[in-house]
Scaffold this active site. Structure first.
Site, PDB file in Angstrom:
ATOM      1  CG  HIS A   1      33.221  13.218  10.836  1.00 58.52           C
ATOM      2  ND1 HIS A   1      33.553  13.447  12.311  1.00 58.52           N
ATOM      3  CD2 HIS A   1      34.073  12.853  10.152  1.00 58.52           C
ATOM      4  CE1 HIS A   1      34.926  13.563  12.253  1.00 58.52           C
ATOM      5  NE2 HIS A   1      35.450  13.060  10.968  1.00 58.52           N
TER       6      HIS A   1
ATOM      7  CD  GLN B   1      36.851  10.906  16.185  1.00 62.11           C
ATOM      8  OE1 GLN B   1      36.966   9.980  17.078  1.00 62.11           O
ATOM      9  NE2 GLN B   1      35.618  11.746  16.212  1.00 62.11           N
TER      10      GLN B   1
HETATM   11  P1  AMP Z   1      38.460  12.640  10.615  1.00 63.11           P
HETATM   12  O1  AMP Z   1      40.009  12.444  10.226  1.00 63.11           O
HETATM   13  O2  AMP Z   1      37.711  11.273  10.497  1.00 63.11           O
HETATM   14  O3  AMP Z   1      38.170  13.122  11.927  1.00 63.11           O
HETATM   15  O4  AMP Z   1      37.643  13.530   9.490  1.00 63.11           O
HETATM   16  C1  AMP Z   1      37.683  14.883   9.775  1.00 63.11           C
HETATM   17  C2  AMP Z   1      37.427  15.466   8.359  1.00 63.11           C
HETATM   18  O5  AMP Z   1      36.962  16.798   8.626  1.00 63.11           O
HETATM   19  C3  AMP Z   1      38.917  15.893   7.337  1.00 63.11           C
HETATM   20  O6  AMP Z   1      38.562  14.988   6.245  1.00 63.11           O
HETATM   21  C4  AMP Z   1      38.748  17.062   7.102  1.00 63.11           C
HETATM   22  O7  AMP Z   1      39.323  17.429   6.007  1.00 63.11           O
HETATM   23  C5  AMP Z   1      37.590  17.656   7.463  1.00 63.11           C
HETATM   24  N1  AMP Z   1      37.186  18.986   8.158  1.00 63.11           N
HETATM   25  C6  AMP Z   1      38.004  19.579   9.219  1.00 63.11           C
HETATM   26  N2  AMP Z   1      37.464  20.652   9.512  1.00 63.11           N
HETATM   27  C7  AMP Z   1      36.480  21.102   8.438  1.00 63.11           C
HETATM   28  C8  AMP Z   1      35.515  22.040   8.046  1.00 63.11           C
HETATM   29  N3  AMP Z   1      35.858  23.460   8.930  1.00 63.11           N
HETATM   30  N4  AMP Z   1      34.770  22.137   7.337  1.00 63.11           N
HETATM   31  C9  AMP Z   1      34.526  20.955   6.466  1.00 63.11           C
HETATM   32  N5  AMP Z   1      35.596  19.954   6.677  1.00 63.11           N
HETATM   33  C10 AMP Z   1      36.366  20.024   7.608  1.00 63.11           C
END
Ligand code: AMP
Ligand code: ZN
Length: 139
Positions: free
Chosen positions: A101, A95
């Site tokens: 999410h 995460q």
């Molecule tokens: P996790 O590693 O499960 O916490 O996933 C976080 C996800 O959020 C990653 O796949 C990132 O590419 C995505 N992410 C981070 N910042 C943004 C943003 N501002 N808009 C869209 N996606 C994002």
């Protein structure tokens, strides 16, 4: 409740622009900024909760229902060959954004990065497996 320092709270509230593919009273679904595949999307609850430990049980149920609907819809629209639905909790599990999410990741046979979710395996003796089973038995 909104966390003032949380980027996904701001995105979910529409205060920061995003490529939104769906919105209702509980959720905004956006395209991931750094996608693993074409159409990689994230279900964001509008209510701030950090992870699976904090999310309300009823809202968690709604997340899965929406994931099901969008997986069917996106598979039809993108003609993808498979689909990952996944959700990370805490840094050790991958995460990076600490607002709950759910990832929706379409998969394509021709993609070069389909090994992204592979992991190596640990080995346990039958006795250890039995002890683990007893430890996490849920009644
Ligand atoms: P996790 O590693 O499960 O916490 O996933 C976080 C996800 O959020 C990653 O796949 C990132 O590419 C995505 N992410 C981070 N910042 C943004 C943003 N501002 N808009 C869209 N996606 C994002
Ligand atoms: Zn938040």
């Amino acid at each position: 409740m909104k966390d003032e320092n949380c980027i996904f709270c701001k995105i979910a509230a529409g205060e920061i622009p995003s490529n939104t593919i769906y919105e209702d009273g509980d959720f905004r679904v956006i395209l991931d900024l750094n996608p693993a595949a074409k159409g990689h999307a994230l279900i964001l609850p509008k209510e701030h909760c950090a992870d699976i430990y904090e999310i309300d049980e009823e809202l968690a149920g709604k997340v899965m229902k929406l994931a099901k609907k969008l997986a069917v819809h996106m598979t039809e629209k993108l003609s993808c060959d498979g689909f990952n639905i996944l959700q990370n909790n805490h840094e050790v599990a991958g995460q990076t954004v600490f607002h709950f999410h759910m990832h929706l990741i379409p998969r394509y046979k021709e993609a070069k990065n389909n090994d992204i979710l592979m992991w190596s395996h640990e080995t346990f003796t039958p006795e250890e497996m039995a002890a683990i089973r007893d430890q996490i038995q849920y009644r």
